[in-house]
Write an enzyme that holds these catalytic residues in place. Structure first.
Site, PDB file in Angstrom:
ATOM      1  N   ASP A 105     -20.491  31.490  42.977  1.00  0.00           N
ATOM      2  CA  ASP A 105     -19.710  31.346  41.741  1.00  0.00           C
ATOM      3  C   ASP A 105     -19.596  32.617  40.906  1.00  0.00           C
ATOM      4  O   ASP A 105     -18.855  32.652  39.917  1.00  0.00           O
ATOM      5  CB  ASP A 105     -20.301  30.203  40.889  1.00  0.00           C
ATOM      6  N   HIS A 120     -24.562  33.973  50.442  1.00  0.00           N
ATOM      7  CA  HIS A 120     -23.550  33.114  51.081  1.00  0.00           C
ATOM      8  C   HIS A 120     -22.132  33.538  50.704  1.00  0.00           C
ATOM      9  O   HIS A 120     -21.211  32.723  50.770  1.00  0.00           O
ATOM     10  CB  HIS A 120     -23.787  31.642  50.715  1.00  0.00           C
ATOM     11  N   CYS A 149      -1.161  35.092  53.478  1.00  0.00           N
ATOM     12  CA  CYS A 149      -0.996  36.531  53.357  1.00  0.00           C
ATOM     13  C   CYS A 149       0.467  36.896  53.700  1.00  0.00           C
ATOM     14  O   CYS A 149       1.180  36.091  54.290  1.00  0.00           O
ATOM     15  CB  CYS A 149      -1.961  37.142  54.371  1.00  0.00           C
ATOM     16  N   GLY A 188     -33.798  26.754  41.038  1.00  0.00           N
ATOM     17  CA  GLY A 188     -32.701  25.831  41.309  1.00  0.00           C
ATOM     18  C   GLY A 188     -32.211  25.787  42.740  1.00  0.00           C
ATOM     19  O   GLY A 188     -31.016  25.668  42.978  1.00  0.00           O
ATOM     20  N   THR A 189     -33.133  25.873  43.687  1.00  0.00           N
ATOM     21  CA  THR A 189     -32.711  25.680  45.086  1.00  0.00           C
ATOM     22  C   THR A 189     -33.579  24.625  45.755  1.00  0.00           C
ATOM     23  O   THR A 189     -34.785  24.568  45.511  1.00  0.00           O
ATOM     24  CB  THR A 189     -32.748  27.000  45.900  1.00  0.00           C
ATOM     25  N   SER A 190     -32.938  23.826  46.617  1.00  0.00           N
ATOM     26  CA  SER A 190     -33.696  22.822  47.369  1.00  0.00           C
ATOM     27  C   SER A 190     -34.416  23.487  48.543  1.00  0.00           C
ATOM     28  O   SER A 190     -35.216  22.857  49.210  1.00  0.00           O
ATOM     29  CB  SER A 190     -32.751  21.728  47.886  1.00  0.00           C
TER      30      SER A 190
END
Ligand code: OAD
Length: 248
Positions: A105, A120, A149, A188-190
């Protein structure tokens, strides 16, 4: 809770070579849903049908219409929250060096973090599947789906789909950061998607203290993490910073 915050503040002051590993949870307070758990994206969408590279190649129009268009619109509007801002403050205090994020994000950069490894990839850039031309987010025209494109090829966001490789550069830089840090903040990560989830293990094996911030425990909790602070990223970061600034 307060003595736990105090211990973490003490460790952060001791380890001025801190690295953060963040996941979708840090952006929840910015209105971006996580992937797993209640309200998670993968509860609504089967990742193999919408987030696997083979699914994109087979039917880019479907993947753009169902998942990517809405995600791009959401991310374009999102603003950083106290979790992202807290990491910037830690950098300005000379404590945090690098953020390794699984998020696409761009909110760490929007908040002002200067060294962000986008494990990622990112929704800020798009690449033509045919000629590899790159286009930035602001120049993407979504009036026609899938966006194409000039050469006729389909644009794909430069995010890592399931079935795709992590860039070697991001992987090497992340491993180096994990090996070299004195403290890793896991926010905040699993910790379920490899190889990102292995970074705290590398940090721990290299002698670092691992601090986890999450409203829910993960497999790292009690196995790898030295400290687990239960709570939302923004609130916990604010408490840690208040304690740090009191001690400085
Ligand atoms: P997940 O959705 O798997 O996990 C989000 C974590 O955030 C959970 O452990 C929640 O308990 C926690 N959480 C929820 N609200 C929070 C808050 N306010 N503050 C702090 N934590 C909170 O997301 P990731 O671990 O990032 O991959 O998922 C890893 C990867 O899986 C993603 O990068 C994505 C996904 O498939 C790709 O897109 C390649």
């Amino acid at each position: 809770m307060e003595s736990l915050i105090g211990k973490v503040a003490e460790n952060l002051l001791k380890h001025r070579n801190t690295v953060a590993l963040t996941g979708a949870g840090i952006s929840v307070e910015s209105g971006i849903p996580p992937f797993r758990g209640k309200g998670g994206l993968w509860e609504k969408f089967d990742p193999m049908e919408y987030a696997h590279i083979d699914a994109f190649i087979k039917d880019p129009q479907k993947v753009w219409n169902v998942l990517l268009k809405g995600m791009k619109e959401l991310l374009d509007q999102a603003v950083p929250n106290d979790g992202h801002k807290g990491l910037v403050r830690l950098e300005h205090l000379g404590i945090l060096q690098t953020v390794i994020t699984q998020n696409v994000d761009g909110l760490h950069q929007k908040a002002g973090s200067s060294d962000v490894i986008e494990f990622h990839g990112s929704f800020a850039r798009y690449r033509c599947m045919a000629c590899s031309r790159c286009r930035c987010s602001e120049k993407m025209d979504l009036s026609c789906i899938p966006p194409r494109c000039d050469c006729g090829g389909v644009f794909k966001p430069e995010i890592v789909f399931f079935g795709e490789m992590i860039s070697t550069e991001q992987l090497l830089r992340s491993r180096q950061a994990a090996e070299g840090c004195g403290l890793m903040l896991v926010v905040g990560t699993s910790a379920t998607v490899q190889p990102a989830a292995f970074m705290p293990v590398i940090a721990k094996e290299s002698g670092a203290t691992v601090v986890e911030i999450n409203p829910e425990p993960t497999w790292l909790t009690g196995n790898i993490s030295d400290y687990f602070i239960r709570g939302a990223a923004g609130d916990v970061m604010n408490r840690i910073l208040a304690e740090l600034e009191r001690r400085m």
